[in-house]
Write a protein that holds these residues in place. Sequence first.
Motif, PDB file in Angstrom:
ATOM      1  N   ARG A  17       0.852  -1.181   0.000  1.00 50.70           N
ATOM      2  CA  ARG A  17       0.000   0.000   0.000  1.00 50.70           C
ATOM      3  C   ARG A  17       0.900   1.248   0.000  1.00 50.70           C
ATOM      4  O   ARG A  17       1.731   1.423   0.894  1.00 50.70           O
ATOM      5  N   VAL A  18       0.723   2.085  -1.020  1.00 48.10           N
ATOM      6  CA  VAL A  18       1.568   3.273  -1.123  1.00 48.10           C
ATOM      7  C   VAL A  18       0.698   4.511  -1.361  1.00 48.10           C
ATOM      8  O   VAL A  18      -0.145   4.523  -2.259  1.00 48.10           O
ATOM      9  N   LEU A  19       0.904   5.511  -0.519  1.00 41.19           N
ATOM     10  CA  LEU A  19       0.289   6.818  -0.790  1.00 41.19           C
ATOM     11  C   LEU A  19       1.385   7.645  -1.447  1.00 41.19           C
ATOM     12  O   LEU A  19       2.394   7.976  -0.815  1.00 41.19           O
ATOM     13  N   PHE A  20       1.213   7.915  -2.744  1.00 42.26           N
ATOM     14  CA  PHE A  20       2.266   8.636  -3.479  1.00 42.26           C
ATOM     15  C   PHE A  20       1.879  10.110  -3.607  1.00 42.26           C
ATOM     16  O   PHE A  20       0.805  10.432  -4.121  1.00 42.26           O
ATOM     17  N   ILE A  21       2.750  10.997  -3.121  1.00 43.38           N
ATOM     18  CA  ILE A  21       2.466  12.437  -3.242  1.00 43.38           C
ATOM     19  C   ILE A  21       3.480  13.065  -4.188  1.00 43.38           C
ATOM     20  O   ILE A  21       4.662  13.228  -3.852  1.00 43.38           O
ATOM     21  N   GLY A  22       3.034  13.345  -5.400  1.00 46.04           N
ATOM     22  CA  GLY A  22       3.909  13.957  -6.398  1.00 46.04           C
ATOM     23  C   GLY A  22       3.750  15.467  -6.342  1.00 46.04           C
ATOM     24  O   GLY A  22       2.636  15.983  -6.459  1.00 46.04           O
ATOM     25  N   VAL A  23       4.874  16.170  -6.133  1.00 43.67           N
ATOM     26  CA  VAL A  23       4.811  17.634  -6.047  1.00 43.67           C
ATOM     27  C   VAL A  23       5.387  18.239  -7.324  1.00 43.67           C
ATOM     28  O   VAL A  23       6.529  17.966  -7.694  1.00 43.67           O
ATOM     29  N   SER A  24       4.590  19.037  -7.995  1.00 38.18           N
ATOM     30  CA  SER A  24       5.100  19.836  -9.108  1.00 38.18           C
ATOM     31  C   SER A  24       4.322  21.150  -9.070  1.00 38.18           C
ATOM     32  O   SER A  24       3.150  21.211  -9.467  1.00 38.18           O
ATOM     33  N   CYS A  25       4.990  22.176  -8.548  1.00 36.35           N
ATOM     34  CA  CYS A  25       4.295  23.457  -8.315  1.00 36.35           C
ATOM     35  C   CYS A  25       3.592  23.933  -9.576  1.00 36.35           C
ATOM     36  O   CYS A  25       2.466  24.407  -9.524  1.00 36.35           O
ATOM     37  N   GLY A  26       4.262  23.796 -10.708  1.00 39.38           N
ATOM     38  CA  GLY A  26       3.693  24.300 -11.960  1.00 39.38           C
ATOM     39  C   GLY A  26       2.844  23.261 -12.674  1.00 39.38           C
ATOM     40  O   GLY A  26       2.431  23.487 -13.811  1.00 39.38           O
ATOM     41  N   LEU A  27       2.591  22.113 -12.055  1.00 40.84           N
ATOM     42  CA  LEU A  27       1.944  20.966 -12.725  1.00 40.84           C
ATOM     43  C   LEU A  27       2.634  20.769 -14.071  1.00 40.84           C
ATOM     44  O   LEU A  27       2.003  20.813 -15.135  1.00 40.84           O
ATOM     45  N   SER A  28       3.942  20.570 -14.004  1.00 40.73           N
ATOM     46  CA  SER A  28       4.669  20.582 -15.271  1.00 40.73           C
ATOM     47  C   SER A  28       5.772  19.544 -15.414  1.00 40.73           C
ATOM     48  O   SER A  28       6.177  19.240 -16.531  1.00 40.73           O
ATOM     49  N   GLY A  60       8.135  32.747 -12.018  1.00 37.67           N
ATOM     50  CA  GLY A  60       8.508  31.345 -12.208  1.00 37.67           C
ATOM     51  C   GLY A  60       9.371  30.767 -11.098  1.00 37.67           C
ATOM     52  O   GLY A  60       9.664  29.566 -11.103  1.00 37.67           O
ATOM     53  N   SER A  61       9.794  31.595 -10.136  1.00 40.14           N
ATOM     54  CA  SER A  61      10.708  31.113  -9.096  1.00 40.14           C
ATOM     55  C   SER A  61       9.928  30.360  -8.020  1.00 40.14           C
ATOM     56  O   SER A  61       9.688  30.860  -6.919  1.00 40.14           O
ATOM     57  N   SER A  62       9.543  29.125  -8.345  1.00 38.35           N
ATOM     58  CA  SER A  62       8.645  28.386  -7.456  1.00 38.35           C
ATOM     59  C   SER A  62       9.340  27.917  -6.184  1.00 38.35           C
ATOM     60  O   SER A  62       8.712  27.340  -5.312  1.00 38.35           O
ATOM     61  N   ARG A  63      10.648  28.172  -6.083  1.00 43.63           N
ATOM     62  CA  ARG A  63      11.331  27.869  -4.817  1.00 43.63           C
ATOM     63  C   ARG A  63      10.763  28.751  -3.698  1.00 43.63           C
ATOM     64  O   ARG A  63      10.877  28.415  -2.529  1.00 43.63           O
ATOM     65  N   MET A  64      10.147  29.870  -4.078  1.00 46.13           N
ATOM     66  CA  MET A  64       9.670  30.827  -3.071  1.00 46.13           C
ATOM     67  C   MET A  64       8.296  30.409  -2.558  1.00 46.13           C
ATOM     68  O   MET A  64       8.173  29.570  -1.692  1.00 46.13           O
ATOM     69  N   LYS A  65       7.228  30.993  -3.125  1.00 44.29           N
ATOM     70  CA  LYS A  65       5.892  30.662  -2.602  1.00 44.29           C
ATOM     71  C   LYS A  65       5.520  29.207  -2.828  1.00 44.29           C
ATOM     72  O   LYS A  65       4.923  28.573  -1.973  1.00 44.29           O
ATOM     73  N   GLY A  66       5.881  28.681  -3.993  1.00 43.88           N
ATOM     74  CA  GLY A  66       5.557  27.282  -4.291  1.00 43.88           C
ATOM     75  C   GLY A  66       6.137  26.370  -3.215  1.00 43.88           C
ATOM     76  O   GLY A  66       5.456  25.495  -2.678  1.00 43.88           O
ATOM     77  N   GLY A  67       7.412  26.614  -2.882  1.00 46.97           N
ATOM     78  CA  GLY A  67       8.073  25.804  -1.853  1.00 46.97           C
ATOM     79  C   GLY A  67       7.415  25.989  -0.496  1.00 46.97           C
ATOM     80  O   GLY A  67       7.151  25.018   0.218  1.00 46.97           O
ATOM     81  N   SER A  68       7.133  27.241  -0.143  1.00 44.90           N
ATOM     82  CA  SER A  68       6.526  27.495   1.172  1.00 44.90           C
ATOM     83  C   SER A  68       5.151  26.843   1.265  1.00 44.90           C
ATOM     84  O   SER A  68       4.808  26.213   2.273  1.00 44.90           O
ATOM     85  N   ALA A  69       4.362  26.991   0.204  1.00 44.64           N
ATOM     86  CA  ALA A  69       3.007  26.424   0.235  1.00 44.64           C
ATOM     87  C   ALA A  69       3.058  24.899   0.261  1.00 44.64           C
ATOM     88  O   ALA A  69       2.226  24.256   0.912  1.00 44.64           O
ATOM     89  N   THR A  70       4.040  24.302  -0.410  1.00 47.05           N
ATOM     90  CA  THR A  70       4.203  22.838  -0.358  1.00 47.05           C
ATOM     91  C   THR A  70       4.427  22.413   1.088  1.00 47.05           C
ATOM     92  O   THR A  70       3.824  21.460   1.596  1.00 47.05           O
ATOM     93  N   LYS A  71       5.318  23.141   1.745  1.00 44.37           N
ATOM     94  CA  LYS A  71       5.638  22.826   3.147  1.00 44.37           C
ATOM     95  C   LYS A  71       4.382  22.960   4.026  1.00 44.37           C
ATOM     96  O   LYS A  71       4.071  22.074   4.815  1.00 44.37           O
ATOM     97  N   ILE A  72       3.658  24.026   3.826  1.00 42.29           N
ATOM     98  CA  ILE A  72       2.461  24.254   4.645  1.00 42.29           C
ATOM     99  C   ILE A  72       1.425  23.150   4.415  1.00 42.29           C
ATOM    100  O   ILE A  72       0.939  22.513   5.353  1.00 42.29           O
ATOM    101  N   VAL A  73       1.103  22.903   3.146  1.00 40.95           N
ATOM    102  CA  VAL A  73       0.024  21.956   2.817  1.00 40.95           C
ATOM    103  C   VAL A  73       0.333  20.559   3.365  1.00 40.95           C
ATOM    104  O   VAL A  73      -0.518  19.915   3.993  1.00 40.95           O
ATOM    105  N   LEU A  74       1.553  20.086   3.123  1.00 39.26           N
ATOM    106  CA  LEU A  74       1.851  18.720   3.566  1.00 39.26           C
ATOM    107  C   LEU A  74       1.959  18.632   5.088  1.00 39.26           C
ATOM    108  O   LEU A  74       1.518  17.663   5.698  1.00 39.26           O
TER     109      LEU A  74
END
Length: 585
Positions: free
Chosen positions: A157-168, A241-255
């Motif tokens: 059983r695997v819960l796979f969480i794929g992160v791609s800020c830009g869905l790209s 396009g610098s998703s290291r900023m908000k994209g990264g922060s929001a990834t951290k928050i959501v997970l």
Amino acid sequence: TPGTKQSESSDYEPSLPVTEKSNPLTRDIDRASPSGIVGMLEACDAQMFQRETGTNYQRLFDDQVVTTLTEVAKRVELILKDPQDSLVVLSGCGTSGRLAFFISRFNEALKQLNRTLVYSYIIAGGDRALLSSQEAPEDDPELGMLSLQKVCEGKKRVLFIGVSCGLSAPFVAGQLDFCLQHPEVYTPVLLGFNPTHQARDEPIPGCTFTFRSVAQRLQELAQRRKAFLINPAVGPEAISGSSRMKGGSATKIVLEVVFLLYINKGIAASKKTSCLLHSGILQHMREYERAVEMTYQHREGIAALVENEGGVCYLGWGPMAFLGLMDASECNPTFGAGERKKRWRGFIRGGYKDLNNNEGPLSSLGPDFCIAHEDFLHQVLPSLTDRDTVLLIYTQSDDLHEVVNLGRKVREKTSNIHAVHHRTDSVEALLNKLCIFDTFWQWELSTKLVLNAVSTGAHILKGKIYRNHMIDLQVTNSKLYRRAARLLQKLSGQAETECEGALLKAIYRADKLTEEITSCDITAHTQVARSAKKVVPLALVSLLTAHCVVALAPSVCECVRARGNGPCDYKALWVLNRTIQVSAT
Ligand code: S6P
């Protein structure tokens, strides 16, 4: 469509996904004072938590998003309850992969609760990508699929969480596609910050799917809760396009808001109703929001750090140190910051022992992979000067004697020594170690914001940004190639074909486009671009200055400014180029 509400009439730059748009709040960030820069970053970060915007995109606090998070939390719980043969896998490329690694440290919290460890991470390019830019594997869906298969060998059983800020990222698309083909084992979750219809639709060589088609399949399954899509918009990045900023922060928050439900005070989520889970998630999100606000209360302190000239070293203790390693590793691809003496480097107290990464020590890969404080003492300290900046990163849990000792050694070489220090005055938090967890995650977010602001701000002051675009980006994968071509069009006002032509000439250092060049695909172009310097500045200057003597401009932004909005001011450009040539010699 998950991620979007009915109308987007008030949207701007409608052809671009949210994560690639240029943020109106930062259009003049390249002309702002250090304090002004930090103020703009604050406004941008606040957008992550905005409840209502004019654009009608789904937001973090929206009911639908929180409900999906609740469902994902329940899946995590199933795995925690029956951890044998089960796994939660976090995966991504670049910053998203670094955060997958960082967040998988929830294992440490499970260890303290005597629970079986269930979190695992994958980063495109392997562990060396934790510390350096490895942008090419992002384009490889098969590599993604194979690395997922390897990590999950024997799991039921695997819960796979794929992160791609830009869905790209094709790497993540390959993994999601693999999950969809094996529903008996895998439950796929996609985390990103664009609505589904803005997911990248460019064909992936050798594949029958695109990122968008995979996202759409997930979306259908999401209705039956067999897959999950978490894709609120958090607004465009401060630097496009610098998703290291908000994209990264929001990834951290959501997970983290999901994983925290099972750590906090050891309360089993099974005892919580959906309603309680829902309100728990909301409460955690508000705490993160508050952490962001509190961070920017130190606006002037952060602004003082932005003005640095030489190299910058982050010396960190505990898990927080990885944020320094991460921020330093991102400067190179983001801003083209590569000069030896002006390098950004991060160090963690015990080196790889403290990092605890899958592949163990990587120091044999070269000096940039020597990350212990010992390495700093041997490699960097002897040549440190007053031009260099050192930032100590620690919390009340770290050995303050050690911090002071190292600080003293640095002080003998440079007076430019500063600290990001977190502590709590709450007696409850001090007495109850489990209680402190919340604070820790928020301290981490706060540290991430400070470091992102310092490195972004410093590169803005160095002239690496025009308006809110990074000019000297490395064209090392298909996403960056497309972004570069788009940027050239926007800044030169010339047609798509001219711009792509100029880009290719700059990559191949060619006067003319031969058939040999034009018959190659983007993968081949990006391979060549890996060893070419100042590709985008050169292409841009050549587009702007048809008859000028062109040098490789250290600050191409000045060239663009010289052009202004009207016809090209050739005289100004010529003078500028002369100045650059003279100063270069
Ligand atoms: C962005 C950073 C990149 C991205 C990487 C993955 O600032 O430099 O390394 O993280 O390209 O992007 P995404 O959209 O798949 O998360």
